[in-house]
Design an enzyme around this catalytic site. Structure first.
Site, mmCIF file in Angstrom:
data_model
loop_
_atom_site.group_PDB
_atom_site.id
_atom_site.type_symbol
_atom_site.label_atom_id
_atom_site.label_comp_id
_atom_site.label_asym_id
_atom_site.label_seq_id
_atom_site.Cartn_x
_atom_site.Cartn_y
_atom_site.Cartn_z
ATOM 1 N N GLU A 1 75.862 0.853 1.259
ATOM 2 C CA GLU A 1 75.085 1.937 0.441
ATOM 3 C C GLU A 1 75.351 3.010 1.718
ATOM 4 O O GLU A 1 74.952 3.052 2.755
ATOM 5 C CB GLU A 1 73.546 1.869 0.359
ATOM 6 N N GLU B 1 61.051 -1.824 -2.028
ATOM 7 C CA GLU B 1 61.671 -1.051 -2.929
ATOM 8 C C GLU B 1 63.046 -0.541 -2.146
ATOM 9 O O GLU B 1 62.812 0.221 -1.264
ATOM 10 C CB GLU B 1 61.109 0.136 -3.492
ATOM 11 N N CYS C 1 68.206 6.632 -4.280
ATOM 12 C CA CYS C 1 68.531 5.059 -4.206
ATOM 13 C C CYS C 1 69.414 4.805 -5.616
ATOM 14 O O CYS C 1 69.928 3.673 -5.751
ATOM 15 C CB CYS C 1 67.048 4.407 -4.249
ATOM 16 N N LYS D 1 52.811 6.232 6.329
ATOM 17 C CA LYS D 1 53.704 6.587 7.350
ATOM 18 C C LYS D 1 54.882 7.114 6.661
ATOM 19 O O LYS D 1 55.766 6.444 6.268
ATOM 20 C CB LYS D 1 54.002 5.123 8.074
HETATM 21 P P1 NAD Z 1 64.885 3.680 6.470
HETATM 22 O O1 NAD Z 1 65.007 2.516 5.946
HETATM 23 O O2 NAD Z 1 65.731 4.166 7.413
HETATM 24 O O3 NAD Z 1 63.357 4.192 6.518
HETATM 25 C C1 NAD Z 1 62.463 4.205 5.627
HETATM 26 C C2 NAD Z 1 60.834 4.321 6.404
HETATM 27 O O4 NAD Z 1 60.998 3.110 7.174
HETATM 28 C C3 NAD Z 1 60.903 5.509 7.014
HETATM 29 O O5 NAD Z 1 59.583 5.936 7.097
HETATM 30 C C4 NAD Z 1 61.167 5.066 8.581
HETATM 31 O O6 NAD Z 1 60.398 5.591 9.531
HETATM 32 C C5 NAD Z 1 60.255 3.579 8.511
HETATM 33 N N1 NAD Z 1 61.026 2.687 9.525
HETATM 34 C C6 NAD Z 1 62.015 2.424 9.996
HETATM 35 N N2 NAD Z 1 62.311 1.600 10.912
HETATM 36 C C7 NAD Z 1 60.980 0.872 10.715
HETATM 37 C C8 NAD Z 1 60.721 -0.550 11.186
HETATM 38 N N3 NAD Z 1 61.040 -1.163 12.171
HETATM 39 N N4 NAD Z 1 59.186 -0.904 10.717
HETATM 40 C C9 NAD Z 1 58.421 0.094 9.889
HETATM 41 N N5 NAD Z 1 58.995 1.287 9.495
HETATM 42 C C10 NAD Z 1 60.265 1.597 10.034
HETATM 43 O O7 NAD Z 1 65.456 4.382 5.000
HETATM 44 P P2 NAD Z 1 65.697 6.054 4.839
HETATM 45 O O8 NAD Z 1 67.117 6.299 5.277
HETATM 46 O O9 NAD Z 1 64.496 6.773 5.112
HETATM 47 O O10 NAD Z 1 65.934 5.919 3.181
HETATM 48 C C11 NAD Z 1 67.128 5.790 2.694
HETATM 49 C C12 NAD Z 1 66.926 4.130 2.042
HETATM 50 O O11 NAD Z 1 66.081 4.147 1.138
HETATM 51 C C13 NAD Z 1 68.187 3.972 0.938
HETATM 52 O O12 NAD Z 1 68.481 2.644 1.146
HETATM 53 C C14 NAD Z 1 67.721 4.206 -0.250
HETATM 54 O O13 NAD Z 1 68.135 3.562 -1.475
HETATM 55 C C15 NAD Z 1 66.137 3.711 -0.283
HETATM 56 N N6 NAD Z 1 65.274 4.057 -1.134
HETATM 57 C C16 NAD Z 1 64.817 3.176 -2.213
HETATM 58 C C17 NAD Z 1 64.023 3.604 -3.430
HETATM 59 C C18 NAD Z 1 63.460 2.672 -4.310
HETATM 60 O O14 NAD Z 1 62.623 2.922 -5.069
HETATM 61 N N7 NAD Z 1 64.174 1.589 -4.502
HETATM 62 C C19 NAD Z 1 63.568 4.762 -3.381
HETATM 63 C C20 NAD Z 1 64.035 5.872 -2.241
HETATM 64 C C21 NAD Z 1 64.946 5.434 -1.406
#
Ligand code: NAD
Length: 468
Positions: free
Chosen positions: A365, A249, A283, A175
Protein backbone atom coordinates in the site's frame (compact mmCIF):
# COMPACT_ATOMS: atom_id res chain seq x y z
CA UNK A 1 -7.82 29.48 14.72
CA UNK A 2 -4.85 27.19 15.14
CA UNK A 3 -2.86 27.94 18.30
CA UNK A 4 0.92 28.24 18.08
CA UNK A 5 1.22 25.45 20.66
CA UNK A 6 -1.39 22.68 20.46
CA UNK A 7 -1.88 21.19 23.91
CA UNK A 8 -3.24 17.96 25.30
CA UNK A 9 -6.71 17.71 26.82
CA UNK A 10 -6.60 15.90 30.12
CA UNK A 11 -9.38 15.75 32.70
CA UNK A 12 -11.25 18.57 31.04
CA UNK A 13 -8.29 20.97 30.94
CA UNK A 14 -5.71 21.96 28.35
CA UNK A 15 -2.35 20.58 29.46
CA UNK A 16 1.19 21.18 28.25
CA UNK A 17 3.44 18.12 28.01
CA UNK A 18 5.07 17.43 31.35
CA UNK A 19 8.50 17.12 29.76
CA UNK A 20 8.11 20.53 28.07
CA UNK A 21 8.78 19.09 24.59
CA UNK A 22 6.91 20.11 21.44
CA UNK A 23 7.02 18.74 17.89
CA UNK A 24 6.64 20.73 14.69
CA UNK A 25 3.69 20.33 12.36
CA UNK A 26 4.30 21.46 8.75
CA UNK A 27 1.70 22.41 6.12
CA UNK A 28 1.64 19.86 3.26
CA UNK A 29 0.49 22.42 0.68
CA UNK A 30 3.39 24.87 1.09
CA UNK A 31 5.92 23.26 3.43
CA UNK A 32 5.60 26.04 6.02
CA UNK A 33 5.40 25.58 9.77
CA UNK A 34 1.74 25.44 10.86
CA UNK A 35 2.10 24.97 14.62
CA UNK A 36 3.85 22.97 17.28
CA UNK A 37 2.09 20.31 19.36
CA UNK A 38 2.61 18.56 22.68
CA UNK A 39 5.22 15.84 22.36
CA UNK A 40 3.62 13.59 24.97
CA UNK A 41 5.45 10.78 26.71
CA UNK A 42 4.37 8.00 29.05
CA UNK A 43 3.75 10.37 31.95
CA UNK A 44 1.24 12.45 29.94
CA UNK A 45 -0.50 9.35 28.63
CA UNK A 46 -0.70 7.98 32.18
CA UNK A 47 -2.35 11.21 33.37
CA UNK A 48 -4.95 10.93 30.59
CA UNK A 49 -5.64 7.27 31.42
CA UNK A 50 -5.99 8.16 35.11
CA UNK A 51 -8.51 10.89 34.25
CA UNK A 52 -10.51 8.46 32.10
CA UNK A 53 -10.40 5.85 34.87
CA UNK A 54 -11.81 8.37 37.38
CA UNK A 55 -14.55 9.45 34.98
CA UNK A 56 -15.72 6.07 33.69
CA UNK A 57 -17.97 4.85 36.51
CA UNK A 58 -20.16 7.93 36.78
CA UNK A 59 -20.38 8.19 32.99
CA UNK A 60 -21.33 4.54 32.58
CA UNK A 61 -24.11 5.04 35.14
CA UNK A 62 -25.88 7.61 32.96
CA UNK A 63 -28.66 6.21 30.81
CA UNK A 64 -27.97 5.46 27.15
CA UNK A 65 -30.74 7.95 26.30
CA UNK A 66 -28.87 10.73 28.11
CA UNK A 67 -25.54 9.79 26.55
CA UNK A 68 -27.22 9.71 23.15
CA UNK A 69 -28.60 13.20 23.72
CA UNK A 70 -25.13 14.48 24.57
CA UNK A 71 -23.70 12.92 21.39
CA UNK A 72 -26.47 14.61 19.42
CA UNK A 73 -25.54 17.96 21.01
CA UNK A 74 -21.94 17.29 20.07
CA UNK A 75 -22.89 16.62 16.46
CA UNK A 76 -24.95 19.81 16.38
CA UNK A 77 -22.05 21.81 17.85
CA UNK A 78 -19.74 20.38 15.19
CA UNK A 79 -22.24 21.26 12.49
CA UNK A 80 -22.49 24.83 13.77
CA UNK A 81 -18.72 25.23 13.44
CA UNK A 82 -18.20 23.22 10.25
CA UNK A 83 -16.45 26.03 8.34
CA UNK A 84 -14.00 26.64 11.17
CA UNK A 85 -13.10 22.99 11.60
CA UNK A 86 -12.85 22.44 7.84
CA UNK A 87 -10.38 25.33 7.59
CA UNK A 88 -8.20 23.68 10.23
CA UNK A 89 -8.37 20.33 8.42
CA UNK A 90 -7.57 21.94 5.07
CA UNK A 91 -4.51 23.71 6.52
CA UNK A 92 -3.29 20.62 8.32
CA UNK A 93 -3.76 18.11 5.47
CA UNK A 94 -3.61 20.26 2.31
CA UNK A 95 -6.97 18.95 1.11
CA UNK A 96 -9.51 21.29 -0.49
CA UNK A 97 -12.13 23.08 1.59
CA UNK A 98 -14.76 21.17 -0.36
CA UNK A 99 -13.35 17.83 0.77
CA UNK A 100 -12.77 19.07 4.31
CA UNK A 101 -16.36 20.32 4.56
CA UNK A 102 -17.72 17.04 3.19
CA UNK A 103 -15.72 15.11 5.78
CA UNK A 104 -16.95 17.38 8.58
CA UNK A 105 -20.51 16.74 7.46
CA UNK A 106 -19.82 12.99 7.43
CA UNK A 107 -18.56 13.24 11.01
CA UNK A 108 -21.73 15.13 12.00
CA UNK A 109 -23.90 12.44 10.38
CA UNK A 110 -22.01 9.78 12.32
CA UNK A 111 -22.91 11.68 15.49
CA UNK A 112 -26.59 11.71 14.57
CA UNK A 113 -26.56 8.02 13.72
CA UNK A 114 -24.88 7.09 17.00
CA UNK A 115 -27.16 9.42 18.99
CA UNK A 116 -30.18 7.54 17.62
CA UNK A 117 -28.90 4.39 19.31
CA UNK A 118 -29.73 6.07 22.63
CA UNK A 119 -33.36 5.08 22.06
CA UNK A 120 -32.43 1.56 20.94
CA UNK A 121 -29.25 -0.10 22.20
CA UNK A 122 -31.21 -3.30 21.83
CA UNK A 123 -30.29 -6.37 23.79
CA UNK A 124 -31.78 -9.85 23.39
CA UNK A 125 -33.83 -12.31 25.37
CA UNK A 126 -33.70 -16.04 24.90
CA UNK A 127 -35.40 -19.22 26.01
CA UNK A 128 -34.12 -21.71 28.54
CA UNK A 129 -34.35 -25.43 29.22
CA UNK A 130 -34.90 -24.56 32.86
CA UNK A 131 -38.48 -23.62 33.89
CA UNK A 132 -38.93 -20.10 35.28
CA UNK A 133 -35.60 -18.94 33.97
CA UNK A 134 -35.47 -15.75 31.89
CA UNK A 135 -32.25 -14.94 30.10
CA UNK A 136 -31.29 -11.50 28.80
CA UNK A 137 -28.26 -10.38 26.89
CA UNK A 138 -27.43 -6.74 27.63
CA UNK A 139 -24.66 -4.47 26.45
CA UNK A 140 -22.27 -2.97 28.98
CA UNK A 141 -19.40 -0.49 28.43
CA UNK A 142 -15.93 -1.96 28.07
CA UNK A 143 -14.27 0.61 30.36
CA UNK A 144 -11.40 2.83 29.27
CA UNK A 145 -10.91 2.96 25.51
CA UNK A 146 -7.62 3.90 23.87
CA UNK A 147 -8.39 5.28 20.40
CA UNK A 148 -5.50 5.62 17.95
CA UNK A 149 -6.20 7.01 14.48
CA UNK A 150 -4.70 7.91 11.13
CA UNK A 151 -4.41 11.37 9.56
CA UNK A 152 -6.20 10.82 6.25
CA UNK A 153 -9.77 11.94 7.01
CA UNK A 154 -9.28 13.34 10.50
CA UNK A 155 -12.83 14.34 11.47
CA UNK A 156 -14.52 11.09 10.37
CA UNK A 157 -11.66 9.19 11.99
CA UNK A 158 -12.36 10.86 15.36
CA UNK A 159 -16.13 10.60 14.94
CA UNK A 160 -16.09 6.91 13.93
CA UNK A 161 -14.39 6.05 17.22
CA UNK A 162 -15.15 8.74 19.79
CA UNK A 163 -18.93 8.97 19.23
CA UNK A 164 -19.70 5.25 19.65
CA UNK A 165 -17.07 4.87 22.40
CA UNK A 166 -18.52 7.56 24.65
CA UNK A 167 -22.11 6.81 23.70
CA UNK A 168 -21.63 3.21 24.85
CA UNK A 169 -20.51 4.51 28.25
CA UNK A 170 -16.74 4.25 27.96
CA UNK A 171 -14.26 6.95 28.92
CA UNK A 172 -11.67 7.48 26.22
CA UNK A 173 -8.16 8.61 25.46
CA UNK A 174 -7.77 9.71 21.85
CA UNK A 175 -4.28 9.63 20.35
CA UNK A 176 -4.60 11.42 16.98
CA UNK A 177 -2.02 11.31 14.24
CA UNK A 178 0.96 13.62 14.67
CA UNK A 179 -0.03 15.03 11.26
CA UNK A 180 -3.40 16.35 12.48
CA UNK A 181 -2.93 17.73 16.02
CA UNK A 182 -4.98 20.91 15.55
CA UNK A 183 -8.20 19.28 14.33
CA UNK A 184 -7.99 16.76 17.16
CA UNK A 185 -7.52 19.55 19.71
CA UNK A 186 -10.52 21.39 18.24
CA UNK A 187 -12.64 18.22 18.37
CA UNK A 188 -11.50 17.60 21.97
CA UNK A 189 -12.30 21.12 23.14
CA UNK A 190 -15.70 21.06 21.49
CA UNK A 191 -16.51 17.72 23.12
CA UNK A 192 -15.25 18.99 26.45
CA UNK A 193 -17.94 21.66 26.49
CA UNK A 194 -20.58 18.93 26.63
CA UNK A 195 -18.95 15.87 28.19
CA UNK A 196 -17.97 15.60 31.87
CA UNK A 197 -14.23 16.11 32.50
CA UNK A 198 -12.13 13.02 31.80
CA UNK A 199 -14.68 11.25 29.57
CA UNK A 200 -12.69 12.27 26.49
CA UNK A 201 -8.98 13.04 26.79
CA UNK A 202 -6.74 13.89 23.83
CA UNK A 203 -3.04 13.07 23.95
CA UNK A 204 -0.95 14.54 21.16
CA UNK A 205 2.41 13.11 20.21
CA UNK A 206 4.56 11.03 17.92
CA UNK A 207 3.29 7.51 17.28
CA UNK A 208 6.18 5.48 18.71
CA UNK A 209 6.31 7.70 21.84
CA UNK A 210 2.69 8.44 22.75
CA UNK A 211 1.13 5.28 21.29
CA UNK A 212 2.83 2.44 23.17
CA UNK A 213 2.02 3.71 26.71
CA UNK A 214 -1.66 3.62 25.72
CA UNK A 215 -1.42 0.14 24.20
CA UNK A 216 0.56 -1.29 27.09
CA UNK A 217 -1.32 0.24 30.04
CA UNK A 218 -3.20 -2.37 32.09
CA UNK A 219 -5.86 0.29 32.75
CA UNK A 220 -6.85 0.52 29.08
CA UNK A 221 -9.50 -2.15 28.46
CA UNK A 222 -9.91 -1.63 24.72
CA UNK A 223 -7.50 -0.44 22.05
CA UNK A 224 -9.26 0.60 18.85
CA UNK A 225 -6.80 1.42 16.10
CA UNK A 226 -7.06 2.75 12.54
CA UNK A 227 -3.81 2.88 10.63
CA UNK A 228 -1.24 0.83 8.77
CA UNK A 229 -0.87 -2.93 8.95
CA UNK A 230 2.68 -2.47 10.21
CA UNK A 231 1.65 -0.43 13.25
CA UNK A 232 -1.41 -2.64 13.70
CA UNK A 233 0.81 -5.70 13.98
CA UNK A 234 2.85 -4.06 16.73
CA UNK A 235 -0.31 -3.02 18.59
CA UNK A 236 -1.81 -6.48 18.25
CA UNK A 237 1.31 -8.10 19.67
CA UNK A 238 1.68 -5.74 22.60
CA UNK A 239 -2.02 -5.35 23.39
CA UNK A 240 -2.48 -9.09 22.94
CA UNK A 241 0.28 -9.89 25.40
CA UNK A 242 -1.82 -8.41 28.19
CA UNK A 243 -5.03 -9.85 26.65
CA UNK A 244 -6.65 -6.47 25.96
CA UNK A 245 -9.53 -6.19 23.51
CA UNK A 246 -7.73 -5.01 20.37
CA UNK A 247 -9.66 -3.80 17.33
CA UNK A 248 -7.70 -3.09 14.15
CA UNK A 249 -8.85 -1.29 10.97
CA UNK A 250 -5.91 -1.42 8.59
CA UNK A 251 -4.79 -0.72 5.04
CA UNK A 252 -5.83 -1.83 1.59
CA UNK A 253 -4.61 -2.40 -1.94
CA UNK A 254 -8.09 -2.14 -3.36
CA UNK A 255 -9.01 -3.23 -6.86
CA UNK A 256 -11.56 -1.83 -9.29
CA UNK A 257 -12.43 -4.20 -12.16
CA UNK A 258 -13.58 -2.89 -15.55
CA UNK A 259 -15.34 -5.51 -17.69
CA UNK A 260 -15.77 -5.37 -21.46
CA UNK A 261 -19.50 -4.57 -21.04
CA UNK A 262 -18.92 -1.63 -18.67
CA UNK A 263 -20.09 1.92 -19.28
CA UNK A 264 -16.56 3.09 -19.96
CA UNK A 265 -17.15 6.79 -19.28
CA UNK A 266 -18.51 6.06 -15.81
CA UNK A 267 -15.81 3.47 -15.14
CA UNK A 268 -13.11 6.04 -15.97
CA UNK A 269 -14.71 8.73 -13.78
CA UNK A 270 -15.08 6.39 -10.80
CA UNK A 271 -11.55 5.07 -11.27
CA UNK A 272 -10.10 8.60 -11.26
CA UNK A 273 -12.00 9.56 -8.10
CA UNK A 274 -11.19 6.28 -6.36
CA UNK A 275 -7.50 6.42 -7.23
CA UNK A 276 -6.70 10.09 -6.82
CA UNK A 277 -9.19 11.94 -4.59
CA UNK A 278 -7.65 12.96 -1.27
CA UNK A 279 -4.28 12.38 -3.00
CA UNK A 280 -4.96 8.65 -2.87
CA UNK A 281 -4.69 8.76 0.92
CA UNK A 282 -7.72 6.61 1.55
CA UNK A 283 -7.72 3.14 3.02
CA UNK A 284 -10.37 2.48 0.32
CA UNK A 285 -8.43 4.03 -2.60
CA UNK A 286 -8.38 2.09 -5.87
CA UNK A 287 -4.67 1.44 -6.28
CA UNK A 288 -5.22 -1.50 -8.69
CA UNK A 289 -7.28 -1.16 -11.87
CA UNK A 290 -8.00 -4.53 -13.42
CA UNK A 291 -9.27 -4.14 -16.98
CA UNK A 292 -10.56 -6.71 -19.47
CA UNK A 293 -8.35 -7.13 -22.54
CA UNK A 294 -11.15 -6.03 -24.90
CA UNK A 295 -11.63 -2.71 -23.04
CA UNK A 296 -8.02 -2.13 -21.98
CA UNK A 297 -6.67 0.18 -24.68
CA UNK A 298 -9.59 2.57 -24.68
CA UNK A 299 -9.84 2.60 -20.89
CA UNK A 300 -6.09 3.21 -20.61
CA UNK A 301 -6.19 6.15 -23.00
CA UNK A 302 -9.12 7.85 -21.26
CA UNK A 303 -7.87 7.12 -17.74
CA UNK A 304 -4.36 8.43 -18.45
CA UNK A 305 -5.84 11.53 -20.05
CA UNK A 306 -7.99 12.08 -16.97
CA UNK A 307 -5.03 11.52 -14.64
CA UNK A 308 -3.01 14.21 -16.47
CA UNK A 309 -5.51 16.91 -15.54
CA UNK A 310 -6.79 15.50 -12.21
CA UNK A 311 -6.42 18.03 -9.40
CA UNK A 312 -5.35 16.17 -6.33
CA UNK A 313 -3.94 17.56 -3.09
CA UNK A 314 -0.46 17.12 -1.62
CA UNK A 315 0.52 14.03 0.34
CA UNK A 316 0.85 14.48 4.08
CA UNK A 317 4.61 14.76 4.57
CA UNK A 318 8.04 14.90 2.96
CA UNK A 319 8.73 11.39 4.32
CA UNK A 320 5.57 10.06 2.71
CA UNK A 321 6.45 11.63 -0.65
CA UNK A 322 9.97 10.19 -0.55
CA UNK A 323 8.67 6.74 0.41
CA UNK A 324 6.28 6.72 -2.56
CA UNK A 325 8.91 7.95 -5.03
CA UNK A 326 11.33 5.28 -3.81
CA UNK A 327 8.70 2.56 -4.31
CA UNK A 328 8.17 3.75 -7.90
CA UNK A 329 11.85 3.47 -8.84
CA UNK A 330 12.24 1.15 -11.83
CA UNK A 331 8.49 0.96 -12.49
CA UNK A 332 6.98 1.61 -15.92
CA UNK A 333 5.32 4.95 -15.17
CA UNK A 334 2.81 5.94 -17.86
CA UNK A 335 2.03 9.37 -16.43
CA UNK A 336 3.04 11.27 -13.28
CA UNK A 337 5.62 9.70 -11.03
CA UNK A 338 7.39 12.94 -10.32
CA UNK A 339 7.31 15.59 -7.62
CA UNK A 340 5.62 18.80 -8.73
CA UNK A 341 7.83 21.86 -8.79
CA UNK A 342 6.19 23.86 -6.06
CA UNK A 343 6.62 24.15 -2.29
CA UNK A 344 5.01 21.40 -0.22
CA UNK A 345 4.63 17.70 -0.90
CA UNK A 346 2.91 17.32 -4.26
CA UNK A 347 3.04 14.21 -6.38
CA UNK A 348 1.44 14.22 -9.83
CA UNK A 349 -1.35 11.63 -10.23
CA UNK A 350 0.56 8.54 -11.26
CA UNK A 351 -0.37 5.59 -13.45
CA UNK A 352 1.86 2.52 -13.62
CA UNK A 353 1.79 -0.41 -16.05
CA UNK A 354 3.51 -3.80 -16.54
CA UNK A 355 3.64 -4.71 -12.86
CA UNK A 356 3.58 -8.42 -12.07
CA UNK A 357 0.95 -9.48 -9.52
CA UNK A 358 3.70 -10.90 -7.30
CA UNK A 359 5.89 -7.76 -7.50
CA UNK A 360 6.36 -5.72 -4.32
CA UNK A 361 4.51 -2.79 -5.91
CA UNK A 362 1.39 -4.93 -6.40
CA UNK A 363 1.20 -5.92 -2.75
CA UNK A 364 2.38 -2.75 -1.00
CA UNK A 365 0.00 0.00 0.00
CA UNK A 366 1.57 3.32 -1.06
CA UNK A 367 -1.11 5.63 0.38
CA UNK A 368 -0.63 8.20 -2.36
CA UNK A 369 -2.01 9.11 -5.82
CA UNK A 370 -0.66 6.01 -7.56
CA UNK A 371 -2.66 3.36 -9.41
CA UNK A 372 -1.51 0.29 -11.33
CA UNK A 373 -3.16 -0.91 -14.54
CA UNK A 374 -3.50 -4.68 -15.11
CA UNK A 375 -4.80 -6.40 -18.25
CA UNK A 376 -6.85 -9.59 -17.81
CA UNK A 377 -8.61 -12.00 -20.18
CA UNK A 378 -11.92 -12.48 -18.36
CA UNK A 379 -13.81 -12.40 -15.07
CA UNK A 380 -12.14 -15.50 -13.70
CA UNK A 381 -8.69 -14.01 -14.24
CA UNK A 382 -9.86 -10.69 -12.79
CA UNK A 383 -11.15 -12.28 -9.58
CA UNK A 384 -7.97 -14.35 -9.22
CA UNK A 385 -5.85 -11.22 -9.60
CA UNK A 386 -7.97 -9.17 -7.19
CA UNK A 387 -7.73 -11.91 -4.56
CA UNK A 388 -3.98 -12.31 -5.04
CA UNK A 389 -3.31 -9.66 -2.41
CA UNK A 390 -2.34 -9.56 1.27
CA UNK A 391 -5.19 -7.07 1.78
CA UNK A 392 -8.97 -7.31 1.43
CA UNK A 393 -10.65 -4.03 2.33
CA UNK A 394 -12.83 -2.72 -0.52
CA UNK A 395 -13.41 -3.64 -4.17
CA UNK A 396 -15.50 -2.56 -7.15
CA UNK A 397 -16.64 -3.96 -10.48
CA UNK A 398 -18.02 -2.14 -13.51
CA UNK A 399 -20.28 -4.31 -15.62
CA UNK A 400 -23.76 -4.39 -17.13
CA UNK A 401 -24.11 -8.07 -16.24
CA UNK A 402 -25.98 -9.02 -13.09
CA UNK A 403 -24.40 -12.44 -13.26
CA UNK A 404 -20.86 -11.03 -13.34
CA UNK A 405 -21.66 -8.56 -10.55
CA UNK A 406 -23.06 -11.26 -8.27
CA UNK A 407 -20.26 -13.70 -9.00
CA UNK A 408 -17.72 -10.98 -8.18
CA UNK A 409 -19.59 -10.08 -4.98
CA UNK A 410 -19.60 -13.73 -3.94
CA UNK A 411 -16.00 -14.55 -4.71
CA UNK A 412 -14.01 -11.40 -4.02
CA UNK A 413 -12.07 -11.44 -0.76
CA UNK A 414 -12.98 -8.01 0.59
CA UNK A 415 -15.09 -6.46 3.34
CA UNK A 416 -16.85 -4.09 0.92
CA UNK A 417 -18.01 -4.65 -2.69
CA UNK A 418 -19.37 -1.91 -4.94
CA UNK A 419 -21.03 -2.55 -8.30
CA UNK A 420 -20.71 0.26 -10.86
CA UNK A 421 -19.25 2.78 -8.42
CA UNK A 422 -16.05 3.72 -6.61
CA UNK A 423 -14.06 1.76 -4.06
CA UNK A 424 -14.71 4.37 -1.37
CA UNK A 425 -17.81 6.13 -0.01
CA UNK A 426 -19.05 4.38 3.10
CA UNK A 427 -21.87 5.89 5.19
CA UNK A 428 -22.36 6.03 8.98
CA UNK A 429 -25.00 3.30 9.11
CA UNK A 430 -22.90 0.87 7.05
CA UNK A 431 -20.44 -1.39 8.78
CA UNK A 432 -16.93 -0.93 7.40
CA UNK A 433 -13.84 -3.13 7.60
CA UNK A 434 -11.85 -5.72 5.74
CA UNK A 435 -10.47 -9.22 5.64
CA UNK A 436 -6.93 -10.62 5.56
CA UNK A 437 -4.39 -7.94 6.54
CA UNK A 438 -6.98 -5.17 6.30
CA UNK A 439 -8.33 -5.91 9.75
CA UNK A 440 -8.99 -8.45 12.45
CA UNK A 441 -12.65 -9.16 11.85
CA UNK A 442 -14.25 -6.15 13.48
CA UNK A 443 -16.44 -3.64 11.68
CA UNK A 444 -16.63 0.05 12.50
CA UNK A 445 -19.62 2.38 12.02
CA UNK A 446 -23.12 0.93 11.68
CA UNK A 447 -24.60 -0.93 14.61
CA UNK A 448 -21.56 -3.20 14.27
CA UNK A 449 -19.62 -0.48 16.13
CA UNK A 450 -21.63 -1.37 19.25
CA UNK A 451 -19.84 -4.72 19.31
CA UNK A 452 -16.52 -2.89 19.47
CA UNK A 453 -17.45 -0.54 22.30
CA UNK A 454 -19.59 -2.81 24.47
CA UNK A 455 -19.33 -6.24 26.02
CA UNK A 456 -22.29 -8.60 26.05
CA UNK A 457 -23.43 -9.62 29.50
CA UNK A 458 -25.87 -12.55 29.97
CA UNK A 459 -28.28 -12.07 32.84
CA UNK A 460 -30.13 -15.14 34.15
CA UNK A 461 -33.26 -14.50 36.19
CA UNK A 462 -34.80 -17.38 38.13
CA UNK A 463 -38.28 -15.93 38.41
CA UNK A 464 -39.84 -18.52 40.67
CA UNK A 465 -37.09 -20.26 42.68
CA UNK A 466 -39.55 -22.50 44.47
CA UNK A 467 -40.60 -24.13 41.23
CA UNK A 468 -37.17 -24.43 39.61
P1 NAD B 1 0.23 4.74 10.92
O1 NAD B 1 0.09 3.30 11.21
O2 NAD B 1 1.58 5.28 10.60
O3 NAD B 1 -0.29 5.63 12.13
C1 NAD B 1 -1.60 5.48 12.65
C2 NAD B 1 -1.63 5.98 14.08
O4 NAD B 1 -0.81 5.12 14.88
C3 NAD B 1 -1.08 7.39 14.28
O5 NAD B 1 -1.84 8.06 15.26
C4 NAD B 1 0.32 7.13 14.79
O6 NAD B 1 0.82 8.20 15.56
C5 NAD B 1 0.09 5.89 15.64
N1 NAD B 1 1.28 5.06 15.92
C6 NAD B 1 2.40 4.92 15.18
N2 NAD B 1 3.24 4.03 15.78
C7 NAD B 1 2.60 3.58 16.89
C8 NAD B 1 2.93 2.63 17.90
N3 NAD B 1 4.08 1.95 17.92
N4 NAD B 1 2.03 2.40 18.87
C9 NAD B 1 0.84 3.05 18.89
N5 NAD B 1 0.49 3.97 17.97
C10 NAD B 1 1.36 4.23 16.98
O7 NAD B 1 -0.78 5.05 9.74
P2 NAD B 1 -1.06 6.43 8.99
O8 NAD B 1 0.07 6.72 8.05
O9 NAD B 1 -1.47 7.46 9.97
O10 NAD B 1 -2.35 6.04 8.17
C11 NAD B 1 -2.34 5.36 6.97
C12 NAD B 1 -2.84 3.93 7.16
O11 NAD B 1 -4.10 3.92 7.79
C13 NAD B 1 -3.04 3.24 5.82
O12 NAD B 1 -2.56 1.93 5.92
C14 NAD B 1 -4.54 3.27 5.66
O13 NAD B 1 -5.03 2.29 4.78
C15 NAD B 1 -4.98 3.06 7.07
N6 NAD B 1 -6.37 3.45 7.27
C16 NAD B 1 -7.31 2.46 7.47
C17 NAD B 1 -8.65 2.79 7.62
C18 NAD B 1 -9.69 1.70 7.83
O14 NAD B 1 -10.79 2.02 8.24
N7 NAD B 1 -9.40 0.44 7.56
C19 NAD B 1 -9.04 4.12 7.57
C20 NAD B 1 -8.08 5.10 7.39
C21 NAD B 1 -6.74 4.75 7.23
Amino acid sequence: MIPREVQNLIDGRAASPQGGEWFEKWRPDNGELLCTAARSRGVDVAAAIAAATRARTEWAARTPVERGEIVRELALALHARREEVAEIVAAETGKSMQLALGETDAAVEMGFFVAGEGRRLYGRTTTSAVPNRTVMAIRRPVGVAGLIVSFNTPLPNYAWKVFPAVFCGNAAVLKPSEHTPASAAFFGQLSNELLPPGVLNVVQGLGPEAGPPLVESPDVDLVSFTGSAETGRWISEHGGRRLAKVVLELGGKNALVVCDDADLGRAVDWSLASAFSNAGQRCAAASRLVVFDAAYDEFRERFVEGARSYETGPVISEASLERILAALEGANVVVGGERLERPGWWLAPTVVEDVQPDAALSGTELFGPVSILYRVADLEAAIALVNDSPYGLTSAIHTASLHRAMRFADEVEAGVVVVNGGTHGSEPHMGFGGVKQSGTGWREAGIEALDVYTEWKYVNLITDPAKT
